[in-house]
Design a protein around this motif. Structure first.
Motif, PDB file in Angstrom:
ATOM      1  N   ALA A  12      35.785  58.901 -70.032  1.00 18.74           N
ATOM      2  CA  ALA A  12      35.978  57.551 -70.705  1.00 18.74           C
ATOM      3  C   ALA A  12      36.386  57.943 -72.177  1.00 18.74           C
ATOM      4  CB  ALA A  12      34.962  56.567 -70.456  1.00 18.74           C
ATOM      5  N   ARG A  13      35.507  58.587 -72.833  1.00 18.33           N
ATOM      6  CA  ARG A  13      36.071  58.911 -74.213  1.00 18.33           C
ATOM      7  C   ARG A  13      37.337  59.451 -74.462  1.00 18.33           C
ATOM      8  NH1 ARG A  13      35.118  63.110 -77.139  1.00 18.33           N
ATOM      9  NH2 ARG A  13      33.883  64.311 -75.718  1.00 18.33           N
ATOM     10  N   ARG A  14      37.546  60.403 -73.709  1.00 14.80           N
ATOM     11  CA  ARG A  14      38.724  61.289 -73.771  1.00 14.80           C
ATOM     12  C   ARG A  14      40.074  60.241 -73.541  1.00 14.80           C
ATOM     13  NH1 ARG A  14      37.643  65.904 -70.681  1.00 14.80           N
ATOM     14  NH2 ARG A  14      36.460  66.761 -72.480  1.00 14.80           N
TER      15      ARG A  14
ATOM     16  N   VAL B  59      40.899  72.897 -61.504  1.00 16.25           N
ATOM     17  CA  VAL B  59      41.827  72.423 -62.758  1.00 16.25           C
ATOM     18  C   VAL B  59      43.071  72.309 -62.630  1.00 16.25           C
ATOM     19  CG1 VAL B  59      42.206  73.279 -65.313  1.00 16.25           C
ATOM     20  CG2 VAL B  59      39.903  73.558 -64.285  1.00 16.25           C
ATOM     21  N   SER B  60      43.777  73.435 -61.857  1.00 18.51           N
ATOM     22  CA  SER B  60      45.298  73.048 -61.769  1.00 18.51           C
ATOM     23  C   SER B  60      45.582  72.011 -61.098  1.00 18.51           C
ATOM     24  CB  SER B  60      45.622  74.424 -61.040  1.00 18.51           C
ATOM     25  OG  SER B  60      45.442  74.478 -59.599  1.00 18.51           O
ATOM     26  N   ALA B  61      44.601  71.540 -60.165  1.00 18.23           N
ATOM     27  CA  ALA B  61      44.925  70.117 -59.337  1.00 18.23           C
ATOM     28  C   ALA B  61      44.564  68.939 -60.307  1.00 18.23           C
ATOM     29  CB  ALA B  61      43.870  70.095 -58.168  1.00 18.23           C
TER      30      ALA B  61
ATOM     31  N   ALA C 129      36.266  72.884 -78.719  1.00 21.09           N
ATOM     32  CA  ALA C 129      36.735  73.197 -79.841  1.00 21.09           C
ATOM     33  C   ALA C 129      37.712  72.235 -80.482  1.00 21.09           C
ATOM     34  CB  ALA C 129      37.788  74.388 -79.543  1.00 21.09           C
ATOM     35  N   VAL C 130      38.434  71.415 -79.659  1.00 26.24           N
ATOM     36  CA  VAL C 130      39.459  70.542 -79.867  1.00 26.24           C
ATOM     37  C   VAL C 130      38.762  69.174 -80.556  1.00 26.24           C
ATOM     38  CG1 VAL C 130      41.602  69.133 -79.411  1.00 26.24           C
ATOM     39  CG2 VAL C 130      40.828  71.143 -78.095  1.00 26.24           C
ATOM     40  N   LYS C 131      37.412  69.036 -80.282  1.00 25.13           N
ATOM     41  CA  LYS C 131      36.520  67.968 -80.553  1.00 25.13           C
ATOM     42  C   LYS C 131      36.492  67.531 -82.136  1.00 25.13           C
ATOM     43  CE  LYS C 131      33.080  67.505 -77.446  1.00 25.13           C
ATOM     44  NZ  LYS C 131      31.237  67.710 -77.066  1.00 25.13           N
ATOM     45  N   ARG C 132      36.821  68.411 -83.063  1.00 23.71           N
ATOM     46  CA  ARG C 132      36.669  68.143 -84.404  1.00 23.71           C
ATOM     47  C   ARG C 132      38.270  67.824 -84.693  1.00 23.71           C
ATOM     48  NH1 ARG C 132      32.685  67.768 -85.922  1.00 23.71           N
ATOM     49  NH2 ARG C 132      30.783  68.819 -85.191  1.00 23.71           N
ATOM     50  N   GLY C 133      39.225  67.233 -84.098  1.00 21.53           N
ATOM     51  CA  GLY C 133      40.428  67.137 -84.193  1.00 21.53           C
ATOM     52  C   GLY C 133      40.839  65.950 -84.927  1.00 21.53           C
ATOM     53  N   ALA C 134      40.445  64.647 -84.630  1.00 24.97           N
ATOM     54  CA  ALA C 134      40.765  63.633 -85.344  1.00 24.97           C
ATOM     55  C   ALA C 134      39.988  63.052 -86.468  1.00 24.97           C
ATOM     56  CB  ALA C 134      41.317  62.505 -84.466  1.00 24.97           C
ATOM     57  N   GLY C 135      38.725  62.972 -86.089  1.00 22.66           N
ATOM     58  CA  GLY C 135      37.646  62.408 -86.958  1.00 22.66           C
ATOM     59  C   GLY C 135      37.428  62.609 -88.422  1.00 22.66           C
TER      60      GLY C 135
ATOM     61  N   LEU D   4      31.296  79.314 -65.967  1.00 26.75           N
ATOM     62  CA  LEU D   4      32.775  79.083 -65.749  1.00 26.75           C
ATOM     63  C   LEU D   4      33.428  79.105 -67.057  1.00 26.75           C
ATOM     64  CD1 LEU D   4      32.496  76.162 -63.177  1.00 26.75           C
ATOM     65  CD2 LEU D   4      32.845  78.641 -62.517  1.00 26.75           C
ATOM     66  N   GLN D   5      34.865  79.673 -66.982  1.00 26.41           N
ATOM     67  CA  GLN D   5      35.658  79.542 -67.997  1.00 26.41           C
ATOM     68  C   GLN D   5      36.590  78.687 -67.613  1.00 26.41           C
ATOM     69  OE1 GLN D   5      34.912  81.507 -70.560  1.00 26.41           O
ATOM     70  NE2 GLN D   5      33.505  82.975 -69.609  1.00 26.41           N
ATOM     71  N   VAL D   6      36.752  77.452 -68.599  1.00 26.79           N
ATOM     72  CA  VAL D   6      37.977  76.500 -68.648  1.00 26.79           C
ATOM     73  C   VAL D   6      38.215  76.163 -69.582  1.00 26.79           C
ATOM     74  CG1 VAL D   6      36.501  75.224 -66.741  1.00 26.79           C
ATOM     75  CG2 VAL D   6      35.986  74.634 -69.065  1.00 26.79           C
ATOM     76  N   PRO D   7      39.559  75.610 -69.684  1.00 26.92           N
ATOM     77  CA  PRO D   7      40.335  75.183 -70.878  1.00 26.92           C
ATOM     78  C   PRO D   7      39.514  74.161 -71.580  1.00 26.92           C
ATOM     79  CG  PRO D   7      41.544  74.853 -68.725  1.00 26.92           C
ATOM     80  CD  PRO D   7      40.430  75.201 -68.454  1.00 26.92           C
ATOM     81  N   ASP D   8      39.901  73.683 -72.578  1.00 25.12           N
ATOM     82  CA  ASP D   8      39.055  73.082 -73.601  1.00 25.12           C
ATOM     83  C   ASP D   8      39.128  71.612 -73.008  1.00 25.12           C
ATOM     84  OD1 ASP D   8      38.387  75.011 -75.427  1.00 25.12           O
ATOM     85  OD2 ASP D   8      40.198  74.400 -77.050  1.00 25.12           O
ATOM     86  N   HIS D   9      40.251  71.127 -72.528  1.00 26.29           N
ATOM     87  CA  HIS D   9      40.231  69.638 -71.947  1.00 26.29           C
ATOM     88  C   HIS D   9      39.479  69.332 -70.795  1.00 26.29           C
ATOM     89  CE1 HIS D   9      43.163  70.323 -68.511  1.00 26.29           C
ATOM     90  NE2 HIS D   9      43.410  71.274 -69.370  1.00 26.29           N
ATOM     91  N   VAL D  10      38.901  70.399 -70.294  1.00 29.58           N
ATOM     92  CA  VAL D  10      38.029  70.128 -68.864  1.00 29.58           C
ATOM     93  C   VAL D  10      36.620  70.290 -69.267  1.00 29.58           C
ATOM     94  CG1 VAL D  10      37.366  70.951 -66.610  1.00 29.58           C
ATOM     95  CG2 VAL D  10      39.719  71.299 -67.666  1.00 29.58           C
ATOM     96  N   GLU D  11      35.719  69.229 -68.823  1.00 29.82           N
ATOM     97  CA  GLU D  11      34.362  69.247 -68.989  1.00 29.82           C
ATOM     98  C   GLU D  11      33.618  69.607 -67.991  1.00 29.82           C
ATOM     99  OE1 GLU D  11      33.702  67.243 -71.949  1.00 29.82           O
ATOM    100  OE2 GLU D  11      31.648  67.843 -71.912  1.00 29.82           O
TER     101      GLU D  11
END
Lengths: 263, 263
Positions: free
Chosen positions: A235-237, B195-197, B2-8, B210-217
DNA sequence: CCGACTTTGTGCACACGTTCACAAGCGGTA
DNA sequence: TACCGCTTGTGAACGTGTGCACAAAGTCGG
C-alpha cells in the motif's frame, strides 16, 4: 520483562578494561547479558550460513564475504561478532569452525533442547515432520493433542500423547521448549499447562497474545501479521508511486483522488 | 532498503500545523511513510484484538484496556495509534469500529491480496489449509510444486499447478504475495521466478537468505532461528542463576567452574 | 627484518524506537 | 454555564541499535 533489571543495574555495554586475561570465565555471562536481541537473531543466521560453509570445505572467511552471504553489511556483522568476543585474525578473517563453535556456545546450543509440539493439526503435523529442528539440535520428543482419535498414532515417528499427560511427559522427557500449534481459543490454556509443567520457553503459532509469568520466554510467529506487514508495504509503495505520478501530471495542490486511497 | 531514501529527504515525524482540514488526502501518504516498522507489526496485533472485540459486542475501548489485551503498555499503544491519526475521544476512549476501519486502511487491507504458495510439502499443505489467511483477507488462489505427482491434485480446494506455470498463473490470478515453502536449495530459484512473475511481496519459510531487487519486499520466518533465540535466553538465564548462586556461595573472584559453561 | 597491504575491532555520531509526563480536550454533573 | 475527573495525544528525554571511519594488528613478499 520485569525481573530483568534485577541484578545488573545500569548495564555497561562497553567492557572497557576487560582486555583478554579471562577468555572464558564469568565475563561471558556478563557479555551475554549485553548482546542486543537483534544481534542474537542475526547470530543464528550467521551460524546457519557458516554451517553451510563448513560443509562446503571453506575454512576461513572475511567479514565482507560472510556479511554478503547473510544479507547484512560488514560493519554490523563485525559488531555482532565483537559482542561474543574477538575471534578473528586481522588481515585474514575468521576461522569458520572457531566461529561456529563460539556462536553455538553463546546461543546455548551445547545443550540439547527437547521440543514438545501441542496441537497436531495441519501445522502440528508439519512441525513434527520438519527436518530442520533435529538437524539443528532441537529434537522433537513429544506431541500432544486433545483429540482421542489421534492419541497413540505416531506422527513423524513419535506417538501422540493426550494433552492431560502433558505435565508428566514433559517432565520425564525433559522438554525445555514448547510449541503451541493449537486453535486460538485453546492456546492460553495450553500455555498455562506447559508453564506448570516447567517449560520455560514457548514458541506460539496461535494468533493470540499469551499471558505468562516473568520467568517464561515467549516468541510468537503470526502468519497473518506477517501478511499484513507485507500488505502495508504494498500500500505504501502504491501510494508513493501514485504520488510521484501525481506530482508529475498535475500541478494543482488539491488533486490525486480516487486512485489509491478509498476513504 | 536502498531506494527508500528517494523522495522524502529528512522525514518530519511531527506534523505540527496540519490540524484537521484534510482528513484524508495526500497527508495520509506522508504519514504512512513515517510509521515505524515495529509499530506496523503492533497495529496488526491491535487489529486482531479489536476484531475480536467487535464480535464480542464492545463498542468503545480505552487505551489502557486495549494495551493490556495486546500485551503492550498504554503509552506505546497511544503513540502507535497517533501515527495513523487522532481518532479517539478524550475522556472516553476509542470507537472500536472506527479504529478497525482506520487500521485496515493504513495496512492496505481495503484491497484483497491474493496469495500463492510454492512448495506443497508438509508446511505447504498446512499453509494451503490454514484458515487464518482467507478470513483475514488473504485468499490463497494458487499452489505450485515441481512434483508431477502432485500437480492437479487439489489441496485445500485448490489444484496444484506445476511450477513452470508460475508466471502465467500468477499473472492471471493477480497474485500479490508469494509464499515460499520449498526446501532450501530451491528457494532462490523459486524466488526469482516469483519476482519475474511480478510478485512484489514474498514470505519466505526456507532457511535461506534471499537476494531480491530493491522493489521487492521480503519477510522471513525461520523456525530454527526462533528456536535458537529461545535457546539463547535459556542459556542466559541459566548463567544468571548460577552466577547468583556463585555470588552467594563462593566469595573468591575466580570460581564458578564446570557447572554451566563448557568451553 | 622491514614495509606494504589487508582486515579486524571499536569509538563516535546519528537515527530509530520507547517511555515519561503533562497539557489539551471531552463528557458528565450541578 | 462552570467545574471536575478522565483519557487522549504528544513534546521531550532517554535508551537501544546502526553505520562510518580509522587505528590496531596481523600476513605476506622481498
Amino acid at each position: 520483562m520485569a525481573v530483568k533489571r534485577g541484578a545488573g543495574d545500569e548495564v555497561v555495554t562497553t567492557t572497557p578494561a576487560t582486555a583478554a586475561p579471562d577468555l572464558d570465565g564469568p565475563a561471558v555471562r556478563e557479555r551475554a547479558r549485553a548482546i542486543p536481541e537483534a544481534a542474537v537473531a542475526r547470530l543464528a543466521v550467521y551460524l546457519r550460513v557458516l554451517s553451510g560453509m563448513v560443509d562446503g570445505g571453506v575454512t576461513t572467511i572475511s567479514s565482507e564475504e560472510l556479511s554478503a552471504a547473510a544479507g547484512v553489511n560488514s560493519a554490523k556483522l563485525r559488531k555482532d561478532l565483537s559482542y561474543i568476543g574477538s575471534y578473528g585474525t586481522r588481515g585474514v578473517g575468521y576461522d569458520v569452525e572457531v566461529l561456529v563453535s563460539h556462536i553455538e556456545r553463546i546461543l546455548g546450543l551445547t545443550r540439547k533442547h527437547s521440543v514438545a509440539v501441542v496441537g497436531i493439526g495441519n501445522l502440528g503435523h508439519a512441525l513434527a515432520n520438519y527436518g530442520g529442528f533435529p538437524s539443528r539440535g532441537f529434537p522433537v520428543v513429544a506431541l500432544f493433542d486433545v483429540d482421542d482419535d489421534l492419541t497413540g498414532v505416531p506422527v513423524g515417528g513419535i506417538p501422540v500423547s493426550h494433552i492431560d499427560e502433558i505435565e508428566q511427559v514433559c517432565a520425564s522427557r525433559e522438554v525445555s521448549i514448547g510449541v503451541i500449534a493449537t486453535p486460538p481459543p485453546a492456546a492460553q490454556a495450553v500455555c498455562d499447562r506447559l508453564v506448570s509443567a516447567g517449560v520455560q520457553c514457548i514458541l506460539n503459532f496461535a494468533p493470540v497474545v499469551l499471558q505468562v509469568p516473568d520467568h517464561v520466554e515467549v516468541r510468537k510467529v503470526d502468519l497473518a501479521v506477517e501478511m499484513q506487514i507485507l500488505s502495508f508495504h504494498v500500500a505504501r509503495r502504491a501510494d508513493e508511486a501514485s504520488a510521484e505520478q501525481a506530482a508529475n501530471g498535475m500541478v494543482n495542490g488539491v488533486g490525486v483522488e480516487g486512485v489509491v486511497i478509498r476513504p
